[in-house]
Design a protein around this motif. Structure first.
Motif, mmCIF file in Angstrom:
data_model
loop_
_atom_site.group_PDB
_atom_site.id
_atom_site.type_symbol
_atom_site.label_atom_id
_atom_site.label_comp_id
_atom_site.label_asym_id
_atom_site.label_seq_id
_atom_site.Cartn_x
_atom_site.Cartn_y
_atom_site.Cartn_z
ATOM 1 N N LEU A 188 0.812 -1.214 0.000
ATOM 2 C CA LEU A 188 0.000 0.000 0.000
ATOM 3 C C LEU A 188 0.848 1.267 0.000
ATOM 4 C CD1 LEU A 188 -2.735 -1.047 2.613
ATOM 5 C CD2 LEU A 188 -2.916 -1.047 0.109
ATOM 6 N N THR A 189 2.050 1.194 0.549
ATOM 7 C CA THR A 189 2.885 2.388 0.675
ATOM 8 C C THR A 189 4.090 2.387 -0.256
ATOM 9 O OG1 THR A 189 4.110 1.334 2.498
ATOM 10 C CG2 THR A 189 2.209 2.710 3.070
ATOM 11 N N LYS A 190 4.478 1.223 -0.764
ATOM 12 C CA LYS A 190 5.642 1.143 -1.647
ATOM 13 C C LYS A 190 5.201 0.934 -3.087
ATOM 14 C CE LYS A 190 7.737 -2.308 0.279
ATOM 15 N NZ LYS A 190 8.783 -3.313 0.535
ATOM 16 N N ASN A 191 5.986 1.465 -4.025
ATOM 17 C CA ASN A 191 5.725 1.251 -5.444
ATOM 18 C C ASN A 191 6.155 -0.145 -5.854
ATOM 19 O OD1 ASN A 191 4.607 3.755 -6.039
ATOM 20 N ND2 ASN A 191 6.611 4.691 -6.332
ATOM 21 N N PRO A 193 8.287 -2.651 -8.135
ATOM 22 C CA PRO A 193 9.574 -2.501 -8.829
ATOM 23 C C PRO A 193 9.358 -2.281 -10.329
ATOM 24 C CG PRO A 193 9.615 -4.380 -7.325
ATOM 25 C CD PRO A 193 8.201 -3.919 -7.375
ATOM 26 N N TYR A 194 10.034 -1.292 -10.880
ATOM 27 C CA TYR A 194 9.841 -0.958 -12.288
ATOM 28 C C TYR A 194 10.356 -2.052 -13.229
ATOM 29 C CZ TYR A 194 8.589 3.752 -10.833
ATOM 30 O OH TYR A 194 7.956 4.825 -10.263
ATOM 31 N N SER A 195 11.160 -2.974 -12.687
ATOM 32 C CA SER A 195 11.723 -4.045 -13.519
ATOM 33 C C SER A 195 10.781 -5.239 -13.667
ATOM 34 C CB SER A 195 13.045 -4.523 -12.916
ATOM 35 O OG SER A 195 12.863 -4.914 -11.554
ATOM 36 N N LEU A 196 9.605 -5.207 -13.043
ATOM 37 C CA LEU A 196 8.695 -6.359 -13.061
ATOM 38 C C LEU A 196 8.271 -6.722 -14.482
ATOM 39 C CD1 LEU A 196 6.231 -5.914 -10.051
ATOM 40 C CD2 LEU A 196 8.126 -7.507 -10.279
ATOM 41 N N GLU A 197 8.315 -8.022 -14.758
ATOM 42 C CA GLU A 197 7.815 -8.552 -16.023
ATOM 43 C C GLU A 197 6.573 -9.423 -15.805
ATOM 44 O OE1 GLU A 197 10.939 -10.563 -18.054
ATOM 45 O OE2 GLU A 197 12.311 -8.855 -17.977
ATOM 46 N N HIS A 198 6.423 -9.934 -14.589
ATOM 47 C CA HIS A 198 5.278 -10.794 -14.239
ATOM 48 C C HIS A 198 4.732 -10.329 -12.896
ATOM 49 C CE1 HIS A 198 3.719 -15.107 -13.131
ATOM 50 N NE2 HIS A 198 2.768 -14.196 -13.173
ATOM 51 N N ARG A 208 -10.592 -1.890 -8.318
ATOM 52 C CA ARG A 208 -10.139 -1.267 -9.571
ATOM 53 C C ARG A 208 -8.678 -1.627 -9.795
ATOM 54 N NH1 ARG A 208 -10.795 2.578 -5.773
ATOM 55 N NH2 ARG A 208 -12.872 3.059 -6.580
ATOM 56 N N VAL A 209 -8.221 -1.401 -11.016
ATOM 57 C CA VAL A 209 -6.824 -1.670 -11.336
ATOM 58 C C VAL A 209 -5.964 -0.572 -10.723
ATOM 59 C CG1 VAL A 209 -5.130 -1.927 -13.178
ATOM 60 C CG2 VAL A 209 -7.444 -2.835 -13.474
ATOM 61 N N ASP A 210 -4.967 -0.964 -9.959
ATOM 62 C CA ASP A 210 -4.064 -0.019 -9.302
ATOM 63 C C ASP A 210 -3.276 0.743 -10.366
ATOM 64 O OD1 ASP A 210 -2.088 1.277 -7.800
ATOM 65 O OD2 ASP A 210 -2.013 -0.331 -6.326
ATOM 66 N N MET A 211 -3.344 2.072 -10.340
ATOM 67 C CA MET A 211 -2.672 2.888 -11.358
ATOM 68 C C MET A 211 -1.156 2.733 -11.301
ATOM 69 S SD MET A 211 -5.243 4.043 -12.886
ATOM 70 C CE MET A 211 -4.532 5.229 -14.011
ATOM 71 N N ARG A 212 -0.617 2.302 -10.163
ATOM 72 C CA ARG A 212 0.830 2.088 -10.072
ATOM 73 C C ARG A 212 1.286 0.953 -10.989
ATOM 74 N NH1 ARG A 212 1.748 1.033 -3.902
ATOM 75 N NH2 ARG A 212 -0.204 -0.107 -4.264
ATOM 76 N N MET A 213 0.376 0.012 -11.253
ATOM 77 C CA MET A 213 0.716 -1.097 -12.152
ATOM 78 C C MET A 213 0.919 -0.616 -13.583
ATOM 79 S SD MET A 213 -2.033 -3.944 -10.870
ATOM 80 C CE MET A 213 -2.132 -4.485 -9.163
ATOM 81 N N LEU A 214 0.269 0.477 -13.933
ATOM 82 C CA LEU A 214 0.295 0.957 -15.309
ATOM 83 C C LEU A 214 1.582 1.694 -15.645
ATOM 84 C CD1 LEU A 214 -3.405 2.148 -15.489
ATOM 85 C CD2 LEU A 214 -2.446 -0.095 -15.964
ATOM 86 N N CYS A 215 2.485 1.811 -14.668
ATOM 87 C CA CYS A 215 3.806 2.408 -14.903
ATOM 88 C C CYS A 215 4.853 1.336 -15.204
ATOM 89 C CB CYS A 215 4.245 3.215 -13.682
ATOM 90 S SG CYS A 215 3.147 4.584 -13.272
#
Length: 459
Positions: A188-191, A193-198, A208-215
């Motif tokens: 809930l408080t941490k983003n 990792p931008y390197s995620l592939e899965h 709803r879809v978490d907007m952080r996932m869309l980055c």
């Protein structure tokens, strides 16, 4: 200057001792800098002698240091393992070592850097520093600075860093997979990792879809099954690498048209929309032409997309336990490996009782629209009103191959599903593999010819 990539340091002396020198590459932080305890101009050596390449890994955060000035024996390209470390020139007819090139090296230099790979061979110690999985532009800048340090360029002209031990976060291998299967473990408080592939976030009660996932631009597989999602944001289409999207067991009622017009057209191969509340998919859904596996089970579908046959790469389709009365006419153009339509209330086809929506003579609009489609006349929203373009995009095809829009005769006939699929799950408990499919006729003549063939085959 610093660079994060995978590094393998190979000693060239080990093979002479009968030892194997190959090791697995590790994620590392490379730094180009000078010794913190011997700054230039304060009694230390000259600036050129104090430039070092430092390699820090998770096992050795303090880092191994290598002097650079006049110590690089050779720059290798990605072809080093194939023995292609030289460039053969036509004039003069010689083979030139890569490290000896001047103007030609720049062209070769760019070529291997674009793939994020490079190898630097040092004289002392006799090791090869092999770099891979680096950002292309960062690697290019880093190696350019390394070459300048090797040539003895003044330290003040180089983008150097202080050679200090790396932080743990800087040498950890980037996380590519994250699986969350409970609300308690959801960040809930941490983003992310931008390197995620899965990324899997199931049983998290997401509404709803978490907007952080869309980055997460590297995301290839997104699993949001077993949540409470009611609507998909249009920005999911910005995930340019997304190949698999699992939305099994949510509360979806529609599939957004904007997603059908997004970059998912070129990337999405697997889509699971099963166990939702979807009643119909938009016509534009068939623009997702990279789809191979589509699951639509346990929804409230009353029809499949009109242009279903455009999904030329589709091989696995399941739409069991829906409310389908018949299949679209374009369905016969599919070429599937497995098809499951069990548990749908298919209507009993009756070709002798058609739905007639034919007007004689044809309206001017119908005649013009048929000619546009039949003769493949270019059109677009810059030439025609948008509602006419939409009508042309959903033109129906007669048995004779000609188009019809709002004037046609419609009926249903039986089609054996083995015609479009190698493996067919039984349509009902009676062992049937046949289902009704819609047929359109552009004129009374075409319908009469069809009836003649149908009656002859049933005598």
């Amino acid at each position: 200057m610093r660079l994060q990539c995978e590094v393998e340091v190979r000693s060239r002396l080990l093979p002479t001792c009968g030892l194997r020198g190959r090791a697995k590459g590790a994620h590392a932080l490379l730094s180009l800098g000078r010794q913190p305890d011997r700054p230039p101009g304060r009694g230390g050596p000259s600036a050129g002698h104090s430039v070092y390449l430092m390699v820090c890994t998770a096992r050795d955060r303090a880092g191994a240091r290598y002097k650079l000035k006049e110590n690089i024996e050779q720059f290798f390209t990605k072809f080093v393992e194939e023995g292609k470390a030289t460039v053969r020139l036509k004039e003069p007819a010689v083979d030139v070592c890569l490290s000896k090139l001047k103007e030609n090296i720049e062209q070769f230099f760019t070529k291997f850097v674009e793939e994020g790979k490079a190898t630097v061979r040092l004289k002392e110690p006799a090791v090869d520093v092999c770099l891979s999985k680096a950002n292309a532009s960062n690697l290019k800048s880093f190696l350019a600075a390394v070459r300048l340090a090797h040539r003895g360029t003044d330290v003040e002209a180089l983008p150097l860093s202080v050679l200090v031990p790396a932080k743990t976060s800087e040498v950890e291998k980037p996380k590519t997979k994250m699986i969350i299967t409970s609300r308690r473990d959801y960040p809930l408080t941490k983003n992310f990792p931008y390197s995620l592939e899965h990324l899997q976030a199931s049983y998290c009660k997401l509404a709803r879809v978490d907007m952080r996932m869309l980055c997460l631009k590297k995301l290839r597989k997104l699993d949001l099954s077993h949540n409470h999602i009611k609507k998909l944001p249009e920005t999911i289409g910005d995930l340019v690498s997304l190949q698999e999207l699992n939305l099994h067991n949510n509360h979806l009622e529609t599939f957004c048209v904007a997603l059908c017009n997004s970059t998912l057209q070129k990337s999405l191969q697997f889509l699971d929309l099963s166990q939702n509340k979807i009643k119909a998919l938009p016509v534009q859904f068939c623009q997702l032409q990279e789809l191979v596996h589509l699951k639509l089970d346990d929804n409230e579908l009353i029809r499949l997309p009109f242009k279903m046959g455009q999904l030329s790469l589709l091989r696995f389709l399941s739409a069991a336990r829906n409310k389908l009365p018949f299949l679209p006419s374009d369905f016969r153009n599919l070429s599937l490996e497995k098809l499951d339509l069990f548990g749908n209330p298919f209507e009993q086809p009756n070709p002798l009782v058609p739905s007639i929506q034919l007007k004689i003579p044809l309206t001017l609009l119908e005649s013009a629209a048929r000619a546009t489609v039949n003769y493949r006349i270019p059109y677009g929203r810059h030439l025609l009103p948008s509602h006419l373009c939409e009508d042309l995009e959903v033109a129906k095809t007669c048995q004779c191959g000609n188009a019809c829009l709002s004037c046609f005769i419609q009926t249903t006939v039986t089609m054996n599903l083995h015609y479009v699929a190698h493996t067919v799950v039984l349509v009902d408990n009676m062992g049937g593999t046949e289902a009704p499919i819609v047929c359109y006729f552009c004129s009374l003549t075409c319908y009469s010819q069809f009836l003649d063939r149908y009656l002859q085959s049933n005598r």
